[in-house]
Design an enzyme around this catalytic site. Structure first.
Site, PDB file in Angstrom:
ATOM      1  N   ASN A  49       0.753  -1.086   0.015  1.00 55.63           N
ATOM      2  CA  ASN A  49       0.022   0.031  -0.073  1.00 55.63           C
ATOM      3  C   ASN A  49       0.991   1.302  -0.055  1.00 55.63           C
ATOM      4  O   ASN A  49       0.240   2.216   0.445  1.00 55.63           O
ATOM      5  CB  ASN A  49      -0.813   0.140   1.212  1.00 55.63           C
ATOM      6  CG  ASN A  49      -2.112  -1.192   1.324  1.00 55.63           C
ATOM      7  OD1 ASN A  49      -2.650  -1.499   0.004  1.00 55.63           O
ATOM      8  ND2 ASN A  49      -2.019  -1.807   2.219  1.00 55.63           N
ATOM      9  N   HIS A 135     -14.332  -1.755   6.566  1.00 56.01           N
ATOM     10  CA  HIS A 135     -13.119  -2.200   7.078  1.00 56.01           C
ATOM     11  C   HIS A 135     -13.404  -2.823   8.436  1.00 56.01           C
ATOM     12  O   HIS A 135     -14.293  -2.160   9.385  1.00 56.01           O
ATOM     13  CB  HIS A 135     -12.228  -1.409   7.049  1.00 56.01           C
ATOM     14  CG  HIS A 135     -10.855  -1.729   7.397  1.00 56.01           C
ATOM     15  ND1 HIS A 135     -10.117  -2.042   8.613  1.00 56.01           N
ATOM     16  CD2 HIS A 135      -9.870  -2.435   6.334  1.00 56.01           C
ATOM     17  CE1 HIS A 135      -9.005  -2.432   8.471  1.00 56.01           C
ATOM     18  NE2 HIS A 135      -8.516  -2.462   7.075  1.00 56.01           N
ATOM     19  N   GLU A 179     -15.938   3.893   3.276  1.00 54.98           N
ATOM     20  CA  GLU A 179     -14.754   4.301   2.932  1.00 54.98           C
ATOM     21  C   GLU A 179     -14.632   5.056   1.701  1.00 54.98           C
ATOM     22  O   GLU A 179     -15.454   4.969   0.860  1.00 54.98           O
ATOM     23  CB  GLU A 179     -13.984   2.772   2.643  1.00 54.98           C
ATOM     24  CG  GLU A 179     -13.761   2.063   3.725  1.00 54.98           C
ATOM     25  CD  GLU A 179     -13.144   0.567   3.589  1.00 54.98           C
ATOM     26  OE1 GLU A 179     -12.334   0.498   2.742  1.00 54.98           O
ATOM     27  OE2 GLU A 179     -13.425  -0.223   4.255  1.00 54.98           O
ATOM     28  N   SER A 183     -10.876  -0.752   0.411  1.00 55.04           N
ATOM     29  CA  SER A 183      -9.794  -1.219   0.177  1.00 55.04           C
ATOM     30  C   SER A 183      -9.500  -2.559  -0.514  1.00 55.04           C
ATOM     31  O   SER A 183      -8.444  -2.863  -0.930  1.00 55.04           O
ATOM     32  CB  SER A 183      -9.368  -1.447   1.783  1.00 55.04           C
ATOM     33  OG  SER A 183     -10.188  -2.654   2.389  1.00 55.04           O
ATOM     34  N   ASP A 208     -13.575   6.937   6.096  1.00 54.33           N
ATOM     35  CA  ASP A 208     -12.093   6.119   6.040  1.00 54.33           C
ATOM     36  C   ASP A 208     -11.248   6.161   4.761  1.00 54.33           C
ATOM     37  O   ASP A 208     -11.900   5.725   3.685  1.00 54.33           O
ATOM     38  CB  ASP A 208     -12.464   4.825   6.679  1.00 54.33           C
ATOM     39  CG  ASP A 208     -10.986   4.099   6.805  1.00 54.33           C
ATOM     40  OD1 ASP A 208     -10.267   4.440   5.912  1.00 54.33           O
ATOM     41  OD2 ASP A 208     -11.089   2.982   7.514  1.00 54.33           O
ATOM     42  N   HIS A 211      -7.221   4.490   1.503  1.00 56.43           N
ATOM     43  CA  HIS A 211      -6.730   4.254   0.287  1.00 56.43           C
ATOM     44  C   HIS A 211      -6.911   5.282  -0.668  1.00 56.43           C
ATOM     45  O   HIS A 211      -6.582   5.378  -1.948  1.00 56.43           O
ATOM     46  CB  HIS A 211      -7.239   2.614  -0.219  1.00 56.43           C
ATOM     47  CG  HIS A 211      -6.994   1.595   0.553  1.00 56.43           C
ATOM     48  ND1 HIS A 211      -5.706   1.002   0.617  1.00 56.43           N
ATOM     49  CD2 HIS A 211      -7.531   1.217   1.683  1.00 56.43           C
ATOM     50  CE1 HIS A 211      -5.542   0.174   1.326  1.00 56.43           C
ATOM     51  NE2 HIS A 211      -6.655   0.257   2.000  1.00 56.43           N
ATOM     52  N   LYS A 239       0.032   4.072   4.544  1.00 59.78           N
ATOM     53  CA  LYS A 239      -0.043   3.647   3.136  1.00 59.78           C
ATOM     54  C   LYS A 239       0.615   4.657   2.384  1.00 59.78           C
ATOM     55  O   LYS A 239       1.889   4.657   2.261  1.00 59.78           O
ATOM     56  CB  LYS A 239      -1.616   3.261   2.972  1.00 59.78           C
ATOM     57  CG  LYS A 239      -2.069   1.963   3.494  1.00 59.78           C
ATOM     58  CD  LYS A 239      -3.268   1.607   3.691  1.00 59.78           C
ATOM     59  CE  LYS A 239      -3.653   0.568   4.785  1.00 59.78           C
ATOM     60  NZ  LYS A 239      -5.023   0.314   5.261  1.00 59.78           N
TER      61      LYS A 239
HETATM   62  C1  LIG Z   1      -5.477  -0.380   6.528  1.00 62.74           C
HETATM   63  C2  LIG Z   1      -6.813   0.127   6.660  1.00 62.74           C
HETATM   64  C3  LIG Z   1      -7.119   0.659   7.933  1.00 62.74           C
HETATM   65  C4  LIG Z   1      -6.026   0.504   9.136  1.00 62.74           C
HETATM   66  O1  LIG Z   1      -5.015   1.449   9.026  1.00 62.74           O
HETATM   67  P1  LIG Z   1      -3.430   1.047   9.760  1.00 62.74           P
HETATM   68  O2  LIG Z   1      -2.960   2.446   9.884  1.00 62.74           O
HETATM   69  O3  LIG Z   1      -3.059   0.178   9.216  1.00 62.74           O
HETATM   70  O4  LIG Z   1      -3.834   0.537  11.240  1.00 62.74           O
HETATM   71  C5  LIG Z   1      -8.142   1.280   8.219  1.00 62.74           C
HETATM   72  N1  LIG Z   1      -9.159   1.210   7.419  1.00 62.74           N
HETATM   73  C6  LIG Z   1      -8.963   0.870   6.164  1.00 62.74           C
HETATM   74  C7  LIG Z   1     -10.144   0.952   5.070  1.00 62.74           C
HETATM   75  C8  LIG Z   1      -7.835   0.250   5.771  1.00 62.74           C
HETATM   76  O5  LIG Z   1      -7.578  -0.234   4.476  1.00 62.74           O
END
Ligand SMILES: *Cc1c(COP(=O)(O)O)cnc(C)c1O
Length: 386
Positions: A49, A135, A179, A183, A208, A211, A239
């Site tokens: 990522n 997620h 989101e 993801s 969220d 990505h 990421k």
């Molecule tokens: C990776 C991810 C998270 C968690 O983030 P981290 O910093 O890795 O704990 C939260 N939400 C989504 C959609 C993700 O892909």
């Protein structure tokens, strides 16, 4: 009925393996660029990522080292005690500016952010409306809140409208969570329509953007891409920013309240200085060079056009196989040809939708993208486009 803890664990593992879902964690060493070594083999990774290649960027690495030399290896305590070294203010100011928000709060990780934020804005007697593909850490945050959670069909604003109309009148507060970029599917939530529904039904929206940040909207994320302002914009620095840590952006009072309330912030040690130093430099690079984001997205588009897949909306490209074994076998065939591509299985994705999840970075070489597309095309007939 008693038994040793080892017997218990063995029985659980046997059951997981029986369903073809056993996961093993493999050592993977970074080589250079998007190359890694695993089991002595050199592979080009299409499952990181690190969308902008910033985890390996020389300036980002130097900033991490400088932060260690200036502030030490660890923070020593929670931010609310003595862990809040000066890099936090710098990073939060930069984040807020980049996201066009009044303020920002940095958490230990994206996971910690979601399980901390959601219970700040929903409790028993409230309702959370969540996209069914949300997620795992949003799902856990919703559960911790004690609010009733109602799922709406993926990206289906008519279903969301129906459920808001049905449930909103009976509760004090309603929080919609989704989101910005999904993801495991790489598609975008229709944020303008969701914002309209939130306004019409007196609900709040938490996005969220794990990505979308760094990739969409010239690097500013999915809200900038759509030109909307969700009430809470959460994301991660682990990421596209190439470092580690979660964040949320919002109004000044909203963020001040979160800093007083979120247990995963208050009762967890602050991030190490190196992590914040790296993130600050990464944000500077993202802000200074909108082409970085363009290149990452451009690489995903090049791949999809070569592989005959639909035009991607983000740097995440799913290739569906359906059965777990089929996705795993495809991943192994690609590995034999020098590509590291993750097979994603339930419960990470719904049953019957096991897939390869390919991710593209600004630093992928065009030749590697072309070779991967050819390798996947040779596998044709075994997968269907998402
Ligand atoms: C990776 C991810 C998270 C968690 O983030 P981290 O910093 O890795 O704990 C939260 N939400 C989504 C959609 C993700 O892909």
């Amino acid at each position: 009925m008693g038994g040793t803890i080892d017997d218990f664990a063995r029985a659980k593992l046997a059951s997981i393996a029986h369903h073809g879902l056993l996961r093993t964690i493999k050592d993977t060493d970074c080589a250079e660029g998007m190359a890694v070594t695993r089991g002595g083999e050199r592979l080009i990774s299409f499952c990181s990522n690190d969308y902008l290649g910033l985890a390996q960027n020389a300036e980002v690495r130097a900033a991490a080292k400088a932060a260690v030399d200036r502030y030490g290896a660890g923070a020593g305590a929670s931010r609310l005690v003595t862990g809040n070294h000066p890099l936090y203010d710098v990073l939060e100011e930069k984040l807020a500016r980049l996201k066009g928000a009044e303020a920002a709060c940095v958490f230990g990780s994206g996971y910690l952010a979601n399980i901390g934020i959601i219970p700040c804005f929903a409790a028993a007697g409230d309702i959370i409306l969540a996209d069914e593909l949300y997620h795992s850490c949003m799902e856990r945050g919703a559960r911790l809140s004690g609010a009733q959670t109602v799922l709406f069909a993926h990206n289906d604003t008519q279903d969301l409208a129906r459920k808001l109309a049905e449930h909103r009148p009976a509760v004090r507060h309603a929080l919609i969570i989704t989101e910005g970029v999904f993801s495991m599917d790489g598609d975008l939530a229709p944020l303008p329509a969701i914002m309209e529904l939130a306004a019409a039904h007196d609900a709040w929206l938490l996005t969220d953007d794990a990505h979308g940040f760094g990739v969409l909207g010239g690097g500013r994320g999915s809200a900038a891409h759509w030109n909307v302002k969700p009430h809470l914009q959460m994301g991660t620095l682990s990421k596209a920013a190439g470092s580690y840590g979660g964040y949320v952006c919002g109004g000044g009072d909203v963020i001040a309240y979160i800093k007083n309330k979120a247990r995963s912030l208050i009762y967890s040690t602050a991030l190490p200085p190196a992590t914040l130093g790296a993130a600050i430099k990464a944000l500077e690079l993202i802000e200074a060079d909108a082409m970085l984001a363009q290149r990452a997205l451009g690489n995903a588009k090049l791949f999809c056009s070569l592989a005959g897949l639909p035009v991607p909306q983000s740097t995440v490209v799913p290739v569906l196989y359906g059965a777990e074994e089929a996705a795993l076998a495809a991943s192994q065939r690609l590995e034999a040809q020098g590509f590291l591509v993750a097979a994603i299985r339930p419960p990470t994705v719904p049953r019957g939708t096991a897939r390869l999840r390919l991710t593209f970075s600004a630093t992928h070489a065009e030749g590697d993208i072309r070779r991967l597309a050819a390798a996947l095309a040779a596998d044709a007939g075994q997968y269907r486009a998402a």
